[in-house]
Scaffold this motif. Sequence first.
Motif, short mmCIF file in Angstrom:
data_model
loop_
_atom_site.label_atom_id
_atom_site.label_comp_id
_atom_site.label_asym_id
_atom_site.label_seq_id
_atom_site.Cartn_x
_atom_site.Cartn_y
_atom_site.Cartn_z
N SER A 144 1.62 -47.72 -8.52
CA SER A 144 1.77 -47.50 -7.08
C SER A 144 1.93 -46.01 -6.78
O SER A 144 2.32 -45.21 -7.64
N VAL A 177 6.84 -52.56 -6.38
CA VAL A 177 5.92 -52.48 -5.24
C VAL A 177 4.71 -53.38 -5.50
O VAL A 177 4.09 -53.29 -6.56
N GLU A 235 0.26 -51.48 -1.38
CA GLU A 235 0.28 -50.22 -0.63
C GLU A 235 -1.09 -50.00 0.00
O GLU A 235 -2.12 -50.26 -0.64
N TYR A 252 1.80 -47.50 3.94
CA TYR A 252 2.66 -48.65 4.21
C TYR A 252 2.53 -49.60 3.01
O TYR A 252 1.46 -49.71 2.41
N GLY A 253 3.61 -50.29 2.71
CA GLY A 253 3.55 -51.27 1.64
C GLY A 253 4.76 -52.16 1.64
O GLY A 253 5.61 -52.09 2.53
N TRP A 254 4.82 -53.01 0.64
CA TRP A 254 5.98 -53.89 0.51
C TRP A 254 6.27 -54.18 -0.97
O TRP A 254 5.39 -54.04 -1.82
N ALA A 255 7.51 -54.52 -1.22
CA ALA A 255 7.98 -54.75 -2.59
C ALA A 255 8.83 -56.00 -2.62
O ALA A 255 9.30 -56.49 -1.58
N LEU A 300 5.83 -42.26 3.60
CA LEU A 300 5.90 -43.58 2.98
C LEU A 300 6.81 -44.53 3.76
O LEU A 300 7.87 -44.13 4.25
N ILE A 324 7.97 -48.43 2.68
CA ILE A 324 7.86 -49.57 1.78
C ILE A 324 8.92 -50.59 2.17
O ILE A 324 10.11 -50.33 2.08
#
Length: 306
Positions: free
Chosen positions: A2, A23, A26, A46-49, A97, A99
Amino acid sequence: MSTLQRLTDRGLAKPPRWLPGNVQYETIMGSMAYGVSSDTSDIDIYGWAIPMKEEVFPHLRGEIQGFGHEAKRFGVYQEHHIHDVDSLGGRGRTYDLAIFGIVKFFTLAMENNPNIIDALFTPAHCVVHSTRVGNLVRENRRLFLHKGAWPKFKGYAYSQLHKLAIKQPRGKRAELVAKHGYDTKFAYHVVRLLGEVEQILIEGDIDLQRHNEHLKAIRRGEWTEDRLRQWAADKEAHLERAYAESTLRPTPDQAQIRTLLLQCLEEHYGSLADCLVDPDRAVVALRNIQGELDRVKDLLSPGGAS
């Protein structure tokens, strides 16, 4: 790897220790995702974990909801203006960022938050990191769309219009006002947002770059502010009709979205048997306990069996 992991390994980002390795997704956001910029020096990610299991299921660490001290739940990690001097052949690149934790991300997506919805519908070449779990969510992204997108996107669009009138421009935005008479960046976001929600209501899908040439023209100042406001008023009337005629669900399908969320968590953690309680099994267990209590009560009562 990531982007967050890479920046952390180089000492440029300082997220919670557990975050970089967990993560799942992304994507590049902003003008690059909308196809209106050739400038690759500044990147919005942008992202997510998926956090530790106890973050998602706090009862596993002994918490009782509403009682005593409850540990703060992870929602989002944000860090801005991370400058990587070695990118772009030494020309450097700046990262912003955001996240999110998976539960927060799903909640915002279910509410049709425009930024989160956009993150799911960016062009494939903008996705810079995605695990098998990330791919699963992206493949099911249309599941989050519903008619509630209209008031949500409309609110964001008209917020941009309001800023045109009240916000004091600075820096590059002041230059836009001096050149075009108004902030064309706010203007193009108005048109972009209303165009996106039109696609949602009519097609149940979004192509973020469908009208990129149109948006580029607005950024170049080829529209006046009066023309923009008239266009927005006309588009609002059209979208009210599209909303009334849309075949989308009026509200999110929480049952299906919950199933998708649990699929993601099970794929990441393994079995969720220690996390979830089957309501039917719980009811049966309680009935069995009540039956035993009633039996003991009968035994102890006068005239009960000896």
